[in-house]
Design a protein around this motif. Structure first.
Motif, PDB file in Angstrom:
ATOM      1  N   SER A  20       0.835  -1.210   0.000  1.00  0.00           N
ATOM      2  CA  SER A  20       0.000   0.000   0.000  1.00  0.00           C
ATOM      3  C   SER A  20       0.866   1.254   0.000  1.00  0.00           C
ATOM      4  O   SER A  20       2.074   1.195   0.248  1.00  0.00           O
ATOM      5  N   VAL A  21       0.243   2.402  -0.254  1.00  0.00           N
ATOM      6  CA  VAL A  21       0.974   3.669  -0.214  1.00  0.00           C
ATOM      7  C   VAL A  21       1.515   3.923   1.184  1.00  0.00           C
ATOM      8  O   VAL A  21       2.616   4.460   1.354  1.00  0.00           O
ATOM      9  N   ALA A  22       0.771   3.522   2.217  1.00  0.00           N
ATOM     10  CA  ALA A  22       1.240   3.707   3.587  1.00  0.00           C
ATOM     11  C   ALA A  22       2.514   2.907   3.850  1.00  0.00           C
ATOM     12  O   ALA A  22       3.438   3.378   4.514  1.00  0.00           O
ATOM     13  N   ASP A  23       2.592   1.699   3.307  1.00  0.00           N
ATOM     14  CA  ASP A  23       3.780   0.856   3.440  1.00  0.00           C
ATOM     15  C   ASP A  23       5.003   1.556   2.861  1.00  0.00           C
ATOM     16  O   ASP A  23       6.076   1.569   3.457  1.00  0.00           O
ATOM     17  N   ALA A  24       4.827   2.157   1.685  1.00  0.00           N
ATOM     18  CA  ALA A  24       5.951   2.835   1.025  1.00  0.00           C
ATOM     19  C   ALA A  24       6.394   4.089   1.769  1.00  0.00           C
ATOM     20  O   ALA A  24       7.546   4.513   1.649  1.00  0.00           O
ATOM     21  N   LEU A  25       5.507   4.679   2.549  1.00  0.00           N
ATOM     22  CA  LEU A  25       5.815   5.930   3.237  1.00  0.00           C
ATOM     23  C   LEU A  25       6.381   5.743   4.641  1.00  0.00           C
ATOM     24  O   LEU A  25       6.955   6.674   5.208  1.00  0.00           O
ATOM     25  N   LEU A  26       6.263   4.565   5.216  1.00  0.00           N
ATOM     26  CA  LEU A  26       6.689   4.358   6.600  1.00  0.00           C
ATOM     27  C   LEU A  26       8.161   4.682   6.809  1.00  0.00           C
ATOM     28  O   LEU A  26       9.029   4.340   5.994  1.00  0.00           O
ATOM     29  N   SER A  27       8.464   5.340   7.920  1.00  0.00           N
ATOM     30  CA  SER A  27       9.850   5.568   8.327  1.00  0.00           C
ATOM     31  C   SER A  27      10.389   4.307   8.982  1.00  0.00           C
ATOM     32  O   SER A  27       9.654   3.333   9.212  1.00  0.00           O
ATOM     33  N   ALA A  28      11.692   4.320   9.305  1.00  0.00           N
ATOM     34  CA  ALA A  28      12.279   3.170  10.003  1.00  0.00           C
ATOM     35  C   ALA A  28      11.581   2.958  11.348  1.00  0.00           C
ATOM     36  O   ALA A  28      11.270   1.831  11.736  1.00  0.00           O
ATOM     37  N   LEU A  29      11.311   4.070  12.055  1.00  0.00           N
ATOM     38  CA  LEU A  29      10.594   3.969  13.322  1.00  0.00           C
ATOM     39  C   LEU A  29       9.170   3.487  13.071  1.00  0.00           C
ATOM     40  O   LEU A  29       8.643   2.656  13.820  1.00  0.00           O
ATOM     41  N   GLY A  30       8.545   4.000  12.006  1.00  0.00           N
ATOM     42  CA  GLY A  30       7.191   3.577  11.674  1.00  0.00           C
ATOM     43  C   GLY A  30       7.093   2.077  11.454  1.00  0.00           C
ATOM     44  O   GLY A  30       6.110   1.437  11.836  1.00  0.00           O
ATOM     45  N   ARG A  31       8.119   1.481  10.841  1.00  0.00           N
ATOM     46  CA  ARG A  31       8.112   0.027  10.622  1.00  0.00           C
ATOM     47  C   ARG A  31       8.273  -0.736  11.940  1.00  0.00           C
ATOM     48  O   ARG A  31       7.757  -1.843  12.095  1.00  0.00           O
ATOM     49  N   ARG A  32       8.971  -0.132  12.885  1.00  0.00           N
ATOM     50  CA  ARG A  32       9.188  -0.816  14.161  1.00  0.00           C
ATOM     51  C   ARG A  32       7.989  -0.708  15.103  1.00  0.00           C
ATOM     52  O   ARG A  32       7.852  -1.498  16.029  1.00  0.00           O
ATOM     53  N   LEU A  33       7.133   0.301  14.877  1.00  0.00           N
ATOM     54  CA  LEU A  33       6.052   0.566  15.818  1.00  0.00           C
ATOM     55  C   LEU A  33       4.951  -0.495  15.768  1.00  0.00           C
ATOM     56  O   LEU A  33       4.630  -1.030  14.709  1.00  0.00           O
ATOM     57  N   TYR A  34       4.373  -0.758  16.919  1.00  0.00           N
ATOM     58  CA  TYR A  34       3.246  -1.680  17.055  1.00  0.00           C
ATOM     59  C   TYR A  34       2.539  -1.318  18.349  1.00  0.00           C
ATOM     60  O   TYR A  34       3.084  -0.605  19.207  1.00  0.00           O
ATOM     61  N   PHE A  35       1.310  -1.786  18.504  1.00  0.00           N
ATOM     62  CA  PHE A  35       0.601  -1.589  19.765  1.00  0.00           C
ATOM     63  C   PHE A  35       0.703  -2.872  20.568  1.00  0.00           C
ATOM     64  O   PHE A  35       0.222  -3.922  20.135  1.00  0.00           O
TER      65      PHE A  35
END
Length: 435
Positions: A20-35
């Motif tokens: 998805s477009v969101a996948d392509a935009l994620l930062s390194a921190l964004g990829r590591r984040l989870y709840f």
């Protein structure tokens, strides 16, 4: 170099966003984040199912109700203790989120039947922008923003997240014919997007200028962003709608650009950051919202993004004030709300009209008012000396203003009574002439 290792929950969310477009935009921190499925998640499950005893959440209760000090409770007689004292869910009070989403649709008819996320509650719009930066910005990324902008944006994106900031002149044209610089925005965004990804942040009504785009300019902005996306770059467009609803002239686009951009193209992820702060005059409540929209995203995508945003919140502020949320919720349900908002808007409109009338007859080689048509503010372009010199000279005479940069002095019409505006502008012009 070995591939990065993610927490299994982060990997699960990344997989849900894959392609998805969101996948392509994620930062390194964004990829590591989870709840995390830790205390908060387990407590939420227990709230639904633990009918005998709920020994999960760290608050004091008696007979299943929060323990509280009567000296505090006495000042809030109309709210139930459960609306005041417990922790709020990380994502916010569910009914408030649902009502705010309905209000977004009401205020932005161009959304039509578009699918977008359920707003996520954040403690103020600053936190909303900062949380998006955590998810999508990092070293090597570029934020595109007009040169006349809120000073917190560089602090958030450049200082905290180590992204670069690229600016363009806010206005094009001269005098009364000046307008938003769509061409400059497009050129700057196109250059930033050569990396395959860029972030554009637009704030209307604008702080510091008090300017909102006309209908034609709004069309041109949407067209320019869409054309850039068609080139293949993934774009995150953040709409800072802090001053939404305060429009004073005809032919202004009186909706959030989110309404148009959230369905404009598959390569555009649109993020609306708004809140009750200015819209409902609750500045100290610190209650804002993040809402996401993109063509092609599904409810599963929005759920994954929401959980990543919740992870960012859980690891920083944990949750927002439940008292503030429930007070806003009660207001949204109150039939008198819209009439009260209209009265507040009338007060600000009166100050705007008076400022326009005063400035219409003033000419100076030292300063020039920039175009303004909405919001809380207006600004001067300082042609002699610097805005900081002018600010200090005014302050010495008892007048408070804000220097935005070397040539821009901001005036908050929102905080000056209408009968004081004549003297305010007389003092500004007199001080500018002396520089």
């Amino acid at each position: 170099m070995s591939a990065p290792t993610f927490h299994p929950l982060a990997s699960e969310l990344n997989a849900a966003l894959s392609g998805s477009v969101a996948d392509a935009l994620l930062s390194a921190l964004g990829r590591r984040l989870y709840f995390p499925k830790g205390i908060v998640a387990q407590s939420a499950e227990a709230k639904k199912s633990a009918t005998r005893a709920n020994a999960t959440i760290g608050i004091a209760t008696k007979a299943g109700k929060p323990v509280f000090l009567p000296t505090i409770r006495a000042h809030m007689p109309d709210l139930d203790p459960e609306e005041i004292f417990p922790y709020a869910p990380t994502q916010g009070v569910e009914k408030l989120r649902e009502l705010w989403k309905k209000d977004i649709v009401r205020k932005n008819p161009d959304i039509g039947g578009a699918t977008f996320s359920l707003p996520l509650v954040v403690p103020g719009l600053t936190c909303g922008v900062s949380t998006l930066a955590d998810l999508f910005a990092g070293p090597g990324d570029t934020l595109v923003v007009p040169d006349l902008h809120w000073d917190n944006y560089p602090l958030i994106f450049e200082t905290r997240r180590e992204a670069s900031v690229s600016t363009f002149p806010f206005f094009c044209g001269e005098g009364a014919s000046a307008g938003f610089n769509v061409k400059g925005m497009k050129e700057t965004l196109t250059r930033a997007a050569e990396k395959g990804k860029a972030i554009l942040l637009l704030n209307f009504p604008n702080n510091p200028t008090g300017y909102s785009p006309t209908l034609e300019e709004a069309d041109a902005i949407v067209a320019a962003v869409t054309e850039t996306a068609r080139g293949g770059a993934r774009l995150l467009v953040i709409l800072d709608d802090a001053y939404f609803g305060l429009y004073y002239e005809p032919k202004i686009y009186e909706q959030s650009l989110f309404a148009r951009l959230c369905t404009a193209h598959e390569n555009i992820l649109s993020a609306k950051v708004d809140g009750s702060t200015k819209e409902d005059l609750t500045w100290g409540f610190r209650t804002g919202f993040i809402t996401l929209g993109a063509r092609g995203l599904t409810e599963a995508h929005y759920d994954a993004l929401t959980r990543k945003l919740m992870g960012a919140l859980r690891s920083t502020i944990s949750n927002s004030s439940i008292l503030a949320q429930n007070l806003i919720l009660r207001s949204l349900e109150d039939p008198q709300r819209m009439a009260q908002k209209a009265e507040a808007a009338r007060l600000l409109r009166e100050r705007y009209d008076r400022a326009k009338a005063i400035l219409a007859g003033r000419r100076s080689a030292a300063i020039e008012p920039l175009p303004f048509n909405s919001g809380y503010f207006m600004s001067f372009r300082v042609r002699r000396g610097s805005a900081e010199q002018l600010r200090k000279a005014l302050l010495a005479g008892g007048i408070g203003t804000i220097s935005i940069n070397e040539t821009c002095l901001r005036v908050a019409l929102s905080s000056v009574d209408v009968e004081k505006l004549q003297d305010l502008f007389d003092q500004i012009y007199a001080a500018a002439e002396k520089l």
